[in-house]
Design an enzyme around this catalytic site. Structure first.
Site, PDB file in Angstrom:
ATOM      1  N   HIS A 134      43.158 -22.407   5.943  1.00 15.85           N
ATOM      2  CA  HIS A 134      43.727 -21.151   6.426  1.00 15.85           C
ATOM      3  C   HIS A 134      43.933 -21.313   7.936  1.00 15.85           C
ATOM      4  O   HIS A 134      42.990 -21.627   8.656  1.00 15.85           O
ATOM      5  CB  HIS A 134      42.738 -20.005   6.143  1.00 15.85           C
ATOM      6  CG  HIS A 134      43.251 -18.655   6.532  1.00 15.85           C
ATOM      7  ND1 HIS A 134      44.145 -17.932   5.765  1.00 15.85           N
ATOM      8  CD2 HIS A 134      42.999 -17.869   7.617  1.00 15.85           C
ATOM      9  CE1 HIS A 134      44.407 -16.772   6.335  1.00 15.85           C
ATOM     10  NE2 HIS A 134      43.731 -16.708   7.475  1.00 15.85           N
ATOM     11  N   PHE A 157      37.472 -16.183  22.831  1.00 20.53           N
ATOM     12  CA  PHE A 157      37.501 -15.734  21.456  1.00 20.53           C
ATOM     13  C   PHE A 157      36.225 -16.223  20.735  1.00 20.53           C
ATOM     14  O   PHE A 157      35.548 -15.477  20.034  1.00 20.53           O
ATOM     15  CB  PHE A 157      38.743 -16.371  20.839  1.00 20.53           C
ATOM     16  CG  PHE A 157      39.348 -15.627  19.704  1.00 20.53           C
ATOM     17  CD1 PHE A 157      39.148 -14.274  19.525  1.00 20.53           C
ATOM     18  CD2 PHE A 157      40.156 -16.316  18.786  1.00 20.53           C
ATOM     19  CE1 PHE A 157      39.726 -13.616  18.468  1.00 20.53           C
ATOM     20  CE2 PHE A 157      40.733 -15.658  17.727  1.00 20.53           C
ATOM     21  CZ  PHE A 157      40.514 -14.313  17.570  1.00 20.53           C
ATOM     22  N   GLU A 176      47.723 -17.026   8.885  1.00 20.31           N
ATOM     23  CA  GLU A 176      47.428 -15.662   9.308  1.00 20.31           C
ATOM     24  C   GLU A 176      48.272 -15.254  10.518  1.00 20.31           C
ATOM     25  O   GLU A 176      48.444 -16.031  11.451  1.00 20.31           O
ATOM     26  CB  GLU A 176      45.934 -15.578   9.659  1.00 20.31           C
ATOM     27  CG  GLU A 176      45.473 -14.191  10.024  1.00 20.31           C
ATOM     28  CD  GLU A 176      43.956 -14.109  10.126  1.00 20.31           C
ATOM     29  OE1 GLU A 176      43.260 -14.507   9.161  1.00 20.31           O
ATOM     30  OE2 GLU A 176      43.473 -13.665  11.180  1.00 20.31           O
ATOM     31  N   SER A 206      47.261 -21.500   3.873  1.00 18.73           N
ATOM     32  CA  SER A 206      47.639 -20.102   4.073  1.00 18.73           C
ATOM     33  C   SER A 206      47.681 -19.890   5.579  1.00 18.73           C
ATOM     34  O   SER A 206      47.070 -20.644   6.340  1.00 18.73           O
ATOM     35  CB  SER A 206      46.642 -19.167   3.401  1.00 18.73           C
ATOM     36  OG  SER A 206      45.322 -19.476   3.790  1.00 18.73           O
ATOM     37  N   ASP A 219      34.871  -4.567  13.211  1.00 20.30           N
ATOM     38  CA  ASP A 219      33.946  -4.650  14.344  1.00 20.30           C
ATOM     39  C   ASP A 219      33.415  -3.280  14.721  1.00 20.30           C
ATOM     40  O   ASP A 219      34.057  -2.263  14.453  1.00 20.30           O
ATOM     41  CB  ASP A 219      34.670  -5.269  15.553  1.00 20.30           C
ATOM     42  CG  ASP A 219      34.764  -6.775  15.426  1.00 20.30           C
ATOM     43  OD1 ASP A 219      33.807  -7.380  14.890  1.00 20.30           O
ATOM     44  OD2 ASP A 219      35.778  -7.337  15.851  1.00 20.30           O
TER      45      ASP A 219
HETATM   46  P1  FAD Z   1      30.348  -8.471   6.856  1.00 18.53           P
HETATM   47  O1  FAD Z   1      30.380  -9.411   5.725  1.00 18.53           O
HETATM   48  O2  FAD Z   1      30.537  -7.062   6.563  1.00 18.53           O
HETATM   49  O3  FAD Z   1      29.130  -8.753   7.761  1.00 18.53           O
HETATM   50  C1  FAD Z   1      28.909  -8.063   8.991  1.00 18.53           C
HETATM   51  C2  FAD Z   1      27.439  -7.999   9.320  1.00 18.53           C
HETATM   52  O4  FAD Z   1      26.776  -7.094   8.474  1.00 18.53           O
HETATM   53  C3  FAD Z   1      26.718  -9.329   9.158  1.00 18.53           C
HETATM   54  O5  FAD Z   1      25.744  -9.434  10.135  1.00 18.53           O
HETATM   55  C4  FAD Z   1      26.120  -9.228   7.782  1.00 18.53           C
HETATM   56  O6  FAD Z   1      25.014 -10.073   7.633  1.00 18.53           O
HETATM   57  C5  FAD Z   1      25.775  -7.752   7.722  1.00 18.53           C
HETATM   58  N1  FAD Z   1      25.858  -7.196   6.360  1.00 18.53           N
HETATM   59  C6  FAD Z   1      26.883  -7.331   5.500  1.00 18.53           C
HETATM   60  N2  FAD Z   1      26.629  -6.690   4.350  1.00 18.53           N
HETATM   61  C7  FAD Z   1      25.419  -6.118   4.503  1.00 18.53           C
HETATM   62  C8  FAD Z   1      24.614  -5.305   3.678  1.00 18.53           C
HETATM   63  N3  FAD Z   1      24.982  -4.961   2.439  1.00 18.53           N
HETATM   64  N4  FAD Z   1      23.436  -4.868   4.191  1.00 18.53           N
HETATM   65  C9  FAD Z   1      23.043  -5.213   5.433  1.00 18.53           C
HETATM   66  N5  FAD Z   1      23.763  -5.991   6.244  1.00 18.53           N
HETATM   67  C10 FAD Z   1      24.937  -6.430   5.796  1.00 18.53           C
HETATM   68  N6  FAD Z   1      38.567  -7.716  12.071  1.00 18.53           N
HETATM   69  C11 FAD Z   1      39.507  -6.743  12.142  1.00 18.53           C
HETATM   70  O7  FAD Z   1      39.279  -5.691  12.764  1.00 18.53           O
HETATM   71  N7  FAD Z   1      40.731  -6.885  11.530  1.00 18.53           N
HETATM   72  C12 FAD Z   1      41.048  -7.995  10.816  1.00 18.53           C
HETATM   73  O8  FAD Z   1      42.159  -8.096  10.281  1.00 18.53           O
HETATM   74  C13 FAD Z   1      40.072  -9.046  10.707  1.00 18.53           C
HETATM   75  N8  FAD Z   1      40.322 -10.165   9.980  1.00 18.53           N
HETATM   76  C14 FAD Z   1      39.343 -11.132   9.851  1.00 18.53           C
HETATM   77  C15 FAD Z   1      39.601 -12.252   9.044  1.00 18.53           C
HETATM   78  C16 FAD Z   1      38.638 -13.241   8.885  1.00 18.53           C
HETATM   79  C17 FAD Z   1      38.950 -14.425   8.006  1.00 18.53           C
HETATM   80  C18 FAD Z   1      37.391 -13.138   9.578  1.00 18.53           C
HETATM   81  C19 FAD Z   1      36.366 -14.231   9.461  1.00 18.53           C
HETATM   82  C20 FAD Z   1      37.129 -12.025  10.367  1.00 18.53           C
HETATM   83  C21 FAD Z   1      38.079 -10.997  10.510  1.00 18.53           C
HETATM   84  N9  FAD Z   1      37.841  -9.847  11.280  1.00 18.53           N
HETATM   85  C22 FAD Z   1      38.811  -8.862  11.369  1.00 18.53           C
HETATM   86  C23 FAD Z   1      36.571  -9.683  12.015  1.00 18.53           C
HETATM   87  C24 FAD Z   1      35.529  -8.824  11.253  1.00 18.53           C
HETATM   88  O9  FAD Z   1      36.011  -7.529  11.036  1.00 18.53           O
HETATM   89  C25 FAD Z   1      34.271  -8.768  12.108  1.00 18.53           C
HETATM   90  O10 FAD Z   1      33.664 -10.019  12.236  1.00 18.53           O
HETATM   91  C26 FAD Z   1      33.243  -7.711  11.702  1.00 18.53           C
HETATM   92  O11 FAD Z   1      32.283  -7.583  12.750  1.00 18.53           O
HETATM   93  C27 FAD Z   1      32.474  -7.997  10.420  1.00 18.53           C
HETATM   94  O12 FAD Z   1      33.163  -7.679   9.274  1.00 18.53           O
HETATM   95  P2  FAD Z   1      33.081  -8.691   8.021  1.00 18.53           P
HETATM   96  O13 FAD Z   1      33.624  -8.030   6.838  1.00 18.53           O
HETATM   97  O14 FAD Z   1      33.663  -9.961   8.457  1.00 18.53           O
HETATM   98  O15 FAD Z   1      31.532  -8.975   7.900  1.00 18.53           O
END
Ligand code: FAD
Length: 302
Positions: free
Chosen positions: A270, A220, A18, A16, A110
């Site tokens: 990916h 990055f 991106e 895939s 973020d």
């Molecule tokens: P989460 O899984 O939400 O984790 C974030 C933090 O919160 C971690 O420290 C985790 O341990 C903690 N956490 C999660 N759930 C809980 C809970 N229930 N209780 C307490 N703590 C919790 N960013 C963008 O802005 N746009 C994009 O399109 C984008 N695409 C991405 C694609 C991929 C494949 C990856 C790996 C990252 C991408 N990101 C993107 C970056 C991402 O948004 C950031 O890394 C962000 O800081 C975390 O979001 P997350 O959903 O990845 O992490």
């Protein structure tokens, strides 16, 4: 048990790719020429990122909608929880459903003040990615991908806490995870062992960043918590002004990484393309994929 020992014969390679939504006409041209070049490799899906703070909401939607309308590709739209109410996000999800999109990459996003600061959930919004996953599944029967962090998310208290967060996303309905990029495959295999030991069985697809520009990739990496092995820096050392050699080295480095993963039984990849096609195309070729599939715009042949 090591995943290096789990190879069980030939499995077809699936990739895939991106992209990010273009900010200018010129970038739009680059994106679409990359899509044209990569489409005949028949990627399993192509995904389009969502800008920090929802800044590219329109552009992400427009790019994904154009993919659905004009190509035979299967697009996945990234979506974050940042600065939006649940109703607003559900509306975006519904509009993807209406446009024919069936796959969303669900992320928390973020922190508003930048990586390293504290994330503040919107008072009426989805607090964590797991809540967003559940919300998306309520709107429609989407395939939902989520993130995974082999080198631990910068905000996570520990690797175990991060794996708990992944588990919460799986329990909410996530179908697969895509990892943050990494350069050292052992990091990925160690992570996979821990994830499987935690009872998580969904595919954890390795995210591969072909290094087009070492300085940019290192920056990055610093922001995302990915480590840059000394040998990687050494390979690009002294090539700052030598584009030609840099490209050859970049292809060799990425090929080495994916071939090692294939040797260990991994068949799903990916690629973070940065909207460029050359390196991804070359790596896919090395993986055995051939650009004989239909062109992006050749809808009927799909
Ligand atoms: P989460 O899984 O939400 O984790 C974030 C933090 O919160 C971690 O420290 C985790 O341990 C903690 N956490 C999660 N759930 C809980 C809970 N229930 N209780 C307490 N703590 C919790 N960013 C963008 O802005 N746009 C994009 O399109 C984008 N695409 C991405 C694609 C991929 C494949 C990856 C790996 C990252 C991408 N990101 C993107 C970056 C991402 O948004 C950031 O890394 C962000 O800081 C975390 O979001 P997350 O959903 O990845 O992490």
């Amino acid at each position: 048990k090591s995943h290096r020992a789990s190879r069980d014969g030939f499995k077809p390679i699936r990739v895939s790719i991106e992209f990010f939504p273009p900010k200018s006409d010129e970038m739009e041209k680059i994106l679409w020429s990359s899509i044209e070049r990569l489409a005949p490799l028949q990627p399993k899906f192509v995904s389009v990122t969502y800008g920090a703070g929802g800044s590219t909401r329109e552009r992400t939607h427009n790019t994904v909608a154009r993919m659905v309308k004009e190509t035979n590709l299967k697009p996945a739209a990234h979506l974050t929880c940042v600065d939006a109410t649940k109703e607003e996000i559900d509306g975006v999800v519904q509009s993807y459903w209406d446009a024919g999109v069936r796959h969303i990459v669900a992320l928390r996003g973020d922190p508003q003040d930048g990586v390293g600061t504290t994330y503040r959930p919107h008072p009426g919004g989805y607090a964590q990615a797991c809540d967003l996953v559940a919300g998306i599944k309520k709107v429609g029967d989407f395939k939902v991908s989520v993130s995974a962090y082999p080198e631990v998310h910068p905000e996570a208290a520990s690797l175990d806490a991060d794996i708990d967060a992944l588990k919460a996303k799986v329990d909410a309905g996530a179908d697969q995870a895509i990892t943050q990029f990494f350069f050292d495959n052992d990091v990925y295999f160690r992570y996979l062992d821990k994830v499987r030991a935690a009872g998580i069985t969904i595919p954890i697809i390795p995210g591969i960043l072909p290094v087009q520009n070492f300085k940019q990739a290192a920056n990055f990496a610093r922001r995302t918590g990915a480590s840059v092995p000394y040998w990687l820096a050494a390979r690009f050392e002294g090539l700052e002004d030598d584009v030609e050699t840099r490209r050859l080295v970049a292809a060799a480095v990425a090929a080495e990484q994916v071939v090692d993963l294939v040797d260990a039984g991994i068949n799903d990849f990916h690629f973070y393309s940065m909207n460029r096609s050359d390196l991804v195309y070359a790596i896919c070729h090395i993986l055995g994929l051939r650009g004989h599939g239909p062109k992006a715009t050749d809808r009927k042949a799909a």
